[in-house]
Design an enzyme around this catalytic site. Structure first.
Site, short mmCIF file in Angstrom:
data_model
loop_
_atom_site.label_atom_id
_atom_site.label_comp_id
_atom_site.label_asym_id
_atom_site.label_seq_id
_atom_site.Cartn_x
_atom_site.Cartn_y
_atom_site.Cartn_z
N ARG A 53 0.86 -0.92 0.23
CA ARG A 53 0.68 -0.26 -0.39
C ARG A 53 0.62 1.58 -0.06
NH1 ARG A 53 2.11 1.87 3.82
NH2 ARG A 53 1.04 3.54 3.88
N GLY A 54 0.29 1.99 0.20
CA GLY A 54 1.27 3.77 -0.41
C GLY A 54 1.04 4.08 -1.82
N ALA A 55 0.66 5.42 -1.92
CA ALA A 55 0.72 6.04 -3.36
C ALA A 55 1.88 4.95 -4.45
CB ALA A 55 0.52 7.12 -3.88
N ARG A 90 -7.12 -0.59 -6.82
CA ARG A 90 -7.61 0.83 -5.60
C ARG A 90 -7.77 1.94 -6.29
NH1 ARG A 90 -4.12 1.03 -0.25
NH2 ARG A 90 -6.02 2.41 0.13
N GLN A 203 -2.50 2.23 10.57
CA GLN A 203 -0.60 2.23 9.41
C GLN A 203 0.30 2.99 10.22
OE1 GLN A 203 -3.63 2.98 8.14
NE2 GLN A 203 -3.80 2.08 5.74
N ASP A 244 -1.61 10.90 -1.89
CA ASP A 244 -2.41 9.58 -2.76
C ASP A 244 -2.80 10.37 -3.98
OD1 ASP A 244 -2.19 8.51 0.06
OD2 ASP A 244 -2.65 6.86 -1.75
N ASN A 254 -5.17 12.49 0.46
CA ASN A 254 -4.47 12.00 1.49
C ASN A 254 -5.35 10.96 2.36
OD1 ASN A 254 -1.70 10.89 2.14
ND2 ASN A 254 -2.19 11.76 4.07
N LYS A 255 -4.88 10.30 3.47
CA LYS A 255 -4.84 9.13 4.31
C LYS A 255 -6.17 10.25 5.02
CE LYS A 255 -4.99 5.98 4.00
NZ LYS A 255 -5.91 4.82 4.23
#
Ligand code: MRU
Length: 369
Positions: A53-55, A90, A203, A244, A254-255
């Site tokens: 995960r993570g862009a 995603r 996370q 992201d 973002n998150k």
């Protein structure tokens, strides 16, 4: 980065010379396990289930997924199938689309027999480019940290707040928000990081705290709602977060919870910087809040919490009444007006359309839809 003295990236070619290894991030921080990916389907599942995960890492995994797909079916139909399946994994990180476009572009004019080998090389280049981008962000962010240090007493600690995991585990190496932190720490600048736990998937608690600990960077885990209080009491010098997807006007997706940290930083007149690899710019978007799709994920991520029991078993427990209706918005958009600046691989720039286009003129022109 080093894990117990061994240098790791988050994704690499297995010693068999063709399949792909990743660190399984669903098992962390309790277990450090490597997962081997052999097929397009393996890569799709790894992205969807957040093994990776993570862009930037999502983008690189998609590139390797495209390569593995070419080993299975290198026809034009095979390329279309790979693009579609990976694209659907995603919705938020635009690095995914960027990487798929890169793969398609370099393969489309080749005969099928040459596609797998070329795809393997291009995916490797994308991984290496991501490392260079993160290092560039690290060097440019370091100048900001040095500025803050120069205004403090010698040896005084710089407190940095970060959200989610925009660390090396979210990229191929170094991270985006963590790259300046690691570089400052390595230069002997005393850093302390406030790590937002980042519900619902935690996370921050499970990944950022783990990687900062492995590198020896002082940090404290905080609940997501603590940031405003810390800012009001002079306990935060700088906020560094990832992204992201960033609109060409500088709005940042973002998150979930990033927006609230930006609001609190704005109210307290504190610098709020977004660490932005150029691969995360969505040149087709101008109005982030209106246009960015927001990923909604399964409700169990909110109504359950995973952890390790004293006997070592990793379990999930319910924290809400059975049957509770859950809404799980995984990302939010921080408008450019709340962002002090964007730390890119080409320098620290304003969160504005003019500054972003000036920093990346070649992409600003060609990628507008
Ligand atoms: O849902 P995740 O864990 O993929 O979300 C990750 C983030 O929000 C990161 O901050 C973002 O991808 C930037 S990573 C350098």
């Amino acid at each position: 980065m080093n894990v117990d003295g061994v240098a790791y990236r988050t994704i690499w070619v297995n010693e068999d010379g063709w399949s792909i290894d990743v660190i399984d991030q669903t098992r962390m921080p309790h277990l450090f396990e490597i997962l081997n990916l052999k097929t397009l389907q393996d890569c799709c599942v790894a992205i969807k289930d957040m093994v990776v995960r993570g862009a930037p890492l999502i983008g690189t995994t998609a590139a390797y997924g495209f390569y593995l797909a070419m080993r299975e079916d290198a026809s034009d139909a095979g390329m279309e199938n790979a693009y579609r399946k990976l694209y659907e994994t995603r919705p938020t990180a635009v690095n995914l689309r960027w990487a798929l476009d890169q793969m398609q572009l370099c393969l489309v004019s080749l005969p099928g027999a040459e596609r797998a080998a070329r795809a393997f090389r291009r995916a490797g280049e994308i991984a290496d480019e991501d490392v260079e981008i993160s290092k560039g962000i690290g060097r440019n962010g370091l100048t900001l940290i040095n500025d803050i240090a120069s205004k403090k007493k010698p040896g005084e600690v710089i407190n940095i707040l970060t959200h989610c995991n925009a660390g090396w585990l979210a990229t191929v190496d170094w991270g985006t928000a963590t790259a300046p932190i690691y570089m400052a720490h390595d230069e002997g600048i005393p850093i302390h990081v406030w790590v937002d736990e980042t519900r619902p998937r935690n996370q921050g608690a499970s990944l950022t705290a783990w990687e900062l600990g492995k590198h020896g960077v002082a940090h404290s885990l905080i609940v997501d709602n603590a940031g405003g209080h810390l800012m009001q009491h002079g306990m935060v010098d700088l906020c560094l977060v990832g992204t992201d997807r960033t609109s060409r006007t500088g709005d940042v997706c973002n998150k979930i919870g990033t927006y609230l940290k930006a609001l609190a930083a704005y109210d307290n007149n504190l610098p709020f910087y977004v660490c932005l690899p150029s691969t995360t710019i969505d040149w087709t978007m101008r109005e982030g809040v209106k246009q960015m799709p927001i990923e909604q994920r399964d409700g169990f991520e909110v109504s359950q919490v995973a952890g390790r029991l004293p006997n070592g078993d990793i379990v999930s427990v319910n924290i809400a009444p059975d049957g509770t209706e859950v809404a799980n918005y995984a990302f939010d958009v921080t408008p450019a007006r709340l962002i002090t600046g964007l730390i890119t691989e080409r320098g620290v720039i304003n969160a504005s359309e003019a500054a972003i286009a000036a920093a990346f003129p070649e992409r600003a022109v060609t990628e507008e839809s």
